[in-house]
Structures are given as structure tokens and as C-alpha cells.
Motif scaffolding. Sequence first.
Motif, PDB file in Angstrom:
ATOM      1  N   ASP A 109       0.823  -1.216   0.000  1.00 13.45           N
ATOM      2  CA  ASP A 109       0.000   0.000   0.000  1.00 13.45           C
ATOM      3  C   ASP A 109       0.855   1.264   0.000  1.00 13.45           C
ATOM      4  OD1 ASP A 109      -2.275  -1.514  -0.041  1.00 13.45           O
ATOM      5  OD2 ASP A 109      -2.732  -1.280   2.097  1.00 13.45           O
ATOM      6  N   ILE A 110       1.823   1.331   0.913  1.00 11.12           N
ATOM      7  CA  ILE A 110       2.579   2.589   1.018  1.00 11.12           C
ATOM      8  C   ILE A 110       3.568   2.747  -0.127  1.00 11.12           C
ATOM      9  CG2 ILE A 110       4.418   1.715   2.536  1.00 11.12           C
ATOM     10  CD1 ILE A 110       4.196   4.502   3.968  1.00 11.12           C
ATOM     11  N   SER A 111       4.166   1.659  -0.598  1.00 12.90           N
ATOM     12  CA  SER A 111       5.087   1.786  -1.732  1.00 12.90           C
ATOM     13  C   SER A 111       4.328   2.220  -2.982  1.00 12.90           C
ATOM     14  CB  SER A 111       5.830   0.471  -1.972  1.00 12.90           C
ATOM     15  OG  SER A 111       4.934  -0.583  -2.277  1.00 12.90           O
ATOM     16  N   GLY A 112       3.105   1.704  -3.149  1.00 18.06           N
ATOM     17  CA  GLY A 112       2.289   2.142  -4.276  1.00 18.06           C
ATOM     18  C   GLY A 112       1.914   3.604  -4.176  1.00 18.06           C
ATOM     19  N   ALA A 113       1.550   4.044  -2.964  1.00 12.19           N
ATOM     20  CA  ALA A 113       1.173   5.444  -2.760  1.00 12.19           C
ATOM     21  C   ALA A 113       2.355   6.371  -3.029  1.00 12.19           C
ATOM     22  CB  ALA A 113       0.656   5.638  -1.336  1.00 12.19           C
ATOM     23  N   LEU A 114       3.535   6.036  -2.502  1.00 14.51           N
ATOM     24  CA  LEU A 114       4.706   6.892  -2.697  1.00 14.51           C
ATOM     25  C   LEU A 114       5.133   6.929  -4.164  1.00 14.51           C
ATOM     26  CD1 LEU A 114       6.757   5.937   0.482  1.00 14.51           C
ATOM     27  CD2 LEU A 114       5.578   8.108   0.035  1.00 14.51           C
TER      28      LEU A 114
ATOM     29  N   ARG B 283       3.080   6.701  -6.720  1.00 14.63           N
ATOM     30  CA  ARG B 283       2.125   7.609  -7.379  1.00 14.63           C
ATOM     31  C   ARG B 283       2.416   9.067  -7.038  1.00 14.63           C
ATOM     32  NH1 ARG B 283      -1.238   3.320  -5.834  1.00 14.63           N
ATOM     33  NH2 ARG B 283      -1.884   4.416  -3.934  1.00 14.63           N
ATOM     34  N   LEU B 284       2.885   9.315  -5.817  1.00 18.49           N
ATOM     35  CA  LEU B 284       3.200  10.677  -5.377  1.00 18.49           C
ATOM     36  C   LEU B 284       4.557  11.148  -5.881  1.00 18.49           C
ATOM     37  CD1 LEU B 284       1.926  10.342  -1.693  1.00 18.49           C
ATOM     38  CD2 LEU B 284       0.932  11.830  -3.452  1.00 18.49           C
ATOM     39  N   GLU B 285       5.306  10.258  -6.516  1.00 18.83           N
ATOM     40  CA  GLU B 285       6.642  10.559  -7.046  1.00 18.83           C
ATOM     41  C   GLU B 285       7.601  10.985  -5.938  1.00 18.83           C
ATOM     42  OE1 GLU B 285       5.966  13.396 -10.210  1.00 18.83           O
ATOM     43  OE2 GLU B 285       5.425  11.802 -11.616  1.00 18.83           O
ATOM     44  N   VAL B 286       7.502  10.278  -4.817  1.00 17.25           N
ATOM     45  CA  VAL B 286       8.423  10.480  -3.699  1.00 17.25           C
ATOM     46  C   VAL B 286       9.447   9.341  -3.732  1.00 17.25           C
ATOM     47  CG1 VAL B 286       8.668  10.595  -1.187  1.00 17.25           C
ATOM     48  CG2 VAL B 286       6.638  11.575  -2.287  1.00 17.25           C
ATOM     49  N   PRO B 287      10.725   9.628  -3.918  1.00 16.44           N
ATOM     50  CA  PRO B 287      11.727   8.548  -3.896  1.00 16.44           C
ATOM     51  C   PRO B 287      11.796   7.936  -2.499  1.00 16.44           C
ATOM     52  CG  PRO B 287      12.792  10.700  -3.939  1.00 16.44           C
ATOM     53  CD  PRO B 287      11.329  10.948  -4.146  1.00 16.44           C
ATOM     54  N   PHE B 288      11.843   6.609  -2.426  1.00 10.86           N
ATOM     55  CA  PHE B 288      11.773   5.979  -1.111  1.00 10.86           C
ATOM     56  C   PHE B 288      12.637   4.730  -1.058  1.00 10.86           C
ATOM     57  CE2 PHE B 288       8.433   4.115  -3.668  1.00 10.86           C
ATOM     58  CZ  PHE B 288       8.481   2.756  -3.366  1.00 10.86           C
ATOM     59  N   GLU B 289      12.925   4.333   0.168  1.00  9.42           N
ATOM     60  CA  GLU B 289      13.730   3.143   0.440  1.00  9.42           C
ATOM     61  C   GLU B 289      13.150   2.470   1.672  1.00  9.42           C
ATOM     62  OE1 GLU B 289      18.309   2.267   1.895  1.00  9.42           O
ATOM     63  OE2 GLU B 289      17.935   3.911   0.474  1.00  9.42           O
ATOM     64  N   ARG B 290      13.119   1.165   1.662  1.00 14.54           N
ATOM     65  CA  ARG B 290      12.568   0.408   2.785  1.00 14.54           C
ATOM     66  C   ARG B 290      13.619   0.226   3.880  1.00 14.54           C
ATOM     67  NH1 ARG B 290      12.329  -5.114   4.279  1.00 14.54           N
ATOM     68  NH2 ARG B 290      10.485  -5.579   5.544  1.00 14.54           N
ATOM     69  N   ILE B 291      13.185   0.415   5.121  1.00 13.49           N
ATOM     70  CA  ILE B 291      13.991   0.106   6.297  1.00 13.49           C
ATOM     71  C   ILE B 291      13.355  -1.106   6.968  1.00 13.49           C
ATOM     72  CG2 ILE B 291      14.799   0.887   8.557  1.00 13.49           C
ATOM     73  CD1 ILE B 291      16.119   2.437   6.387  1.00 13.49           C
ATOM     74  N   PRO B 292      13.985  -2.268   6.947  1.00 12.07           N
ATOM     75  CA  PRO B 292      13.398  -3.428   7.628  1.00 12.07           C
ATOM     76  C   PRO B 292      13.239  -3.152   9.118  1.00 12.07           C
ATOM     77  CG  PRO B 292      15.208  -4.086   6.181  1.00 12.07           C
ATOM     78  CD  PRO B 292      15.265  -2.596   6.288  1.00 12.07           C
ATOM     79  N   ALA B 293      12.018  -3.182   9.583  1.00 12.37           N
ATOM     80  CA  ALA B 293      11.754  -2.895  10.994  1.00 12.37           C
ATOM     81  C   ALA B 293      12.290  -4.022  11.874  1.00 12.37           C
ATOM     82  CB  ALA B 293      10.260  -2.712  11.224  1.00 12.37           C
ATOM     83  N   ILE B 294      12.689  -3.661  13.081  1.00  9.98           N
ATOM     84  CA  ILE B 294      13.166  -4.640  14.052  1.00  9.98           C
ATOM     85  C   ILE B 294      11.958  -5.249  14.747  1.00  9.98           C
ATOM     86  CG2 ILE B 294      14.502  -4.954  16.179  1.00  9.98           C
ATOM     87  CD1 ILE B 294      16.275  -2.613  15.187  1.00  9.98           C
ATOM     88  N   ASP B 295      11.790  -6.536  14.589  1.00  8.41           N
ATOM     89  CA  ASP B 295      10.650  -7.242  15.165  1.00  8.41           C
ATOM     90  C   ASP B 295      11.014  -7.687  16.580  1.00  8.41           C
ATOM     91  OD1 ASP B 295       8.408  -8.692  15.745  1.00  8.41           O
ATOM     92  OD2 ASP B 295       8.355  -9.773  13.835  1.00  8.41           O
ATOM     93  N   ALA B 296      10.774  -6.804  17.528  1.00  7.37           N
ATOM     94  CA  ALA B 296      11.185  -7.077  18.912  1.00  7.37           C
ATOM     95  C   ALA B 296      10.421  -8.245  19.523  1.00  7.37           C
ATOM     96  CB  ALA B 296      11.006  -5.821  19.772  1.00  7.37           C
ATOM     97  N   LYS B 297       9.228  -8.524  19.018  1.00 10.37           N
ATOM     98  CA  LYS B 297       8.471  -9.657  19.552  1.00 10.37           C
ATOM     99  C   LYS B 297       9.217 -10.968  19.331  1.00 10.37           C
ATOM    100  CE  LYS B 297       3.922  -7.490  18.938  1.00 10.37           C
ATOM    101  NZ  LYS B 297       2.615  -7.565  18.257  1.00 10.37           N
TER     102      LYS B 297
END
Length: 265
Positions: free
Chosen positions: A23-28, A30-44
Motif C-alpha cells: 500500500d505505502i510503496s504504491g502510494a509513494l 504515485r506521489l513521485e516520492v523517492p523511497f527506500e525500505r527500512i526493515p523494521a526490528i521485530d522485537a516480539k
Amino acid sequence: MGTDANIPAFVINLDRDIARWQDISGALTRLEVPFERIPAIDAKKRMTLIRRVIRRDFQFAPANRAMKAGEIGCYLSHIAALKRIVRKNLPAAIIFEDDAAFDVRFPQFYRHDLPRFLMTSDIVKFEGIHYVHTSKSGVSLIKGEAAQLVVPLKPALGSAAYAVTRTGAIKLIKALSVADRPLDHKLVYYDRHGIDFAETQPFLVSQADYDSSIELRNLDAPPLQPAERLRREVASVGRGAKRIAYVARLLIKRRLLGAKSPSAA
């Protein structure tokens, strides 16, 4: 930093949250915002390792409770994003959590207002959640095309969308060196970290309607003893005085800068 700049974004996303990333990668895109994923730390899943590496209790003292695993993972993930900004030597960048949802005015804000706002403040927060102890009022710094930049005396919580300069990222990493409260509390309380901070009115990003990746917080504190209630009231007055002094210094600095201020152009 001029206007119409393409400010890059870093998106914090858990590996298991595939739908959120789509969802968010598709939105960004479309908005023409350059982006990069940060793998979140799964503390659980990695709490044992985290406690082995970071030897502290992760106690949220004001709420008289331990920080939840999701809060700790969120906290450490934001630090990872801030470090990425510094390592890449970016003049500024945006940090999104993967549940960010965009207002129709966001493109105008992103293209025209945000670059100007970052010339005034090292942290610009454009998402927030209001509670009884926060306020929608503040001291206006700049009026943009889609929003105005304000310094709130009682800032909103939430950390789903904010921008930082490189200077702000370096200072914020230092301020976050002790994990003793949820990330959004550390981010917005500028009277504690001393970094130039402001938020937008209105907010241009909200949190989408997903199930929370962080365990629900109990925001209703248990009844306080009279002595503790008095201590907190005195502390609250002290924080308020610090924030008023901060805003006063900021306004004086802007007045002295005169024509150098972006809002004076």
C-alpha cells in the motif's frame, strides 16, 4: 535547500507486513516520492537478543510500566532510519511508518512547503495524534501553500511521518541513546532534546486503519498518590516554562536573522 526538491523517504516496515508495504510503496510511487525500505526490528521475535545487546530495563518511568516489545522495536527501527540518513550524507529526508495515509494536499506540501519548512526547523512533524494532554494550538512560524509550520506548546504524539535535516538526525540519534519512553514521546518533547522542532497545521498524513503492530498502550494512568500528583504538576509547569522560553528564543533568532529567514522572502 530550495523549493520543489525531491526529498527522499525511508519507510519502516516489518517483513511480515506485506500488505502495508504494498500500500505505502504504491502510494509513494504515485506521489513521485523517492523511497527506500527500512526493515523494521521485530522485537516480539528478537527480544532476547535485544536485551543481550542493549543491557537496560526499557522502563517507561512516567507511566510506571515497562516498554512493550513493539514499542522497543519501533524505537530501534527509527534509530536505524536516522542512521541511514547520516550515512548517506543526505541534507534532509522523511521517515514514514508503513501505516501512513496521505491527505490530498500532500503533493503540494511535499513539493513546496516542506523544503521551506526544513530551512527553519530540523524536525518537521506532519502526522500526529491528539489526546487530552496535547493541544492543536501553537506559535506560527511560516505559512505555506498547503499548511503552516507551528511550534506547539503541547505537541501531538505519533511518529508515522516526519522529516529531519542531517543535523537534526545526528542530534536525534544522540537524544535517543537511552530508550526510556516510546519513540514519539522522545521525538516531540523539544524541551528535553533541544532540537529545533515544529509540526504542521493541518497534518498532511494520518495513520491508516490497520491493526496496530504495537500492543495497545494503556493511556489511562492508575490513580496517583497526592505526593506523586504534586511532583508531576510541578514538573509539568517546569516543562511548560522551558517550552515558552524555547519559543521565545526561536522568535528572537528569526527576528535577528531577518531577510535570511525563508518566511521573510
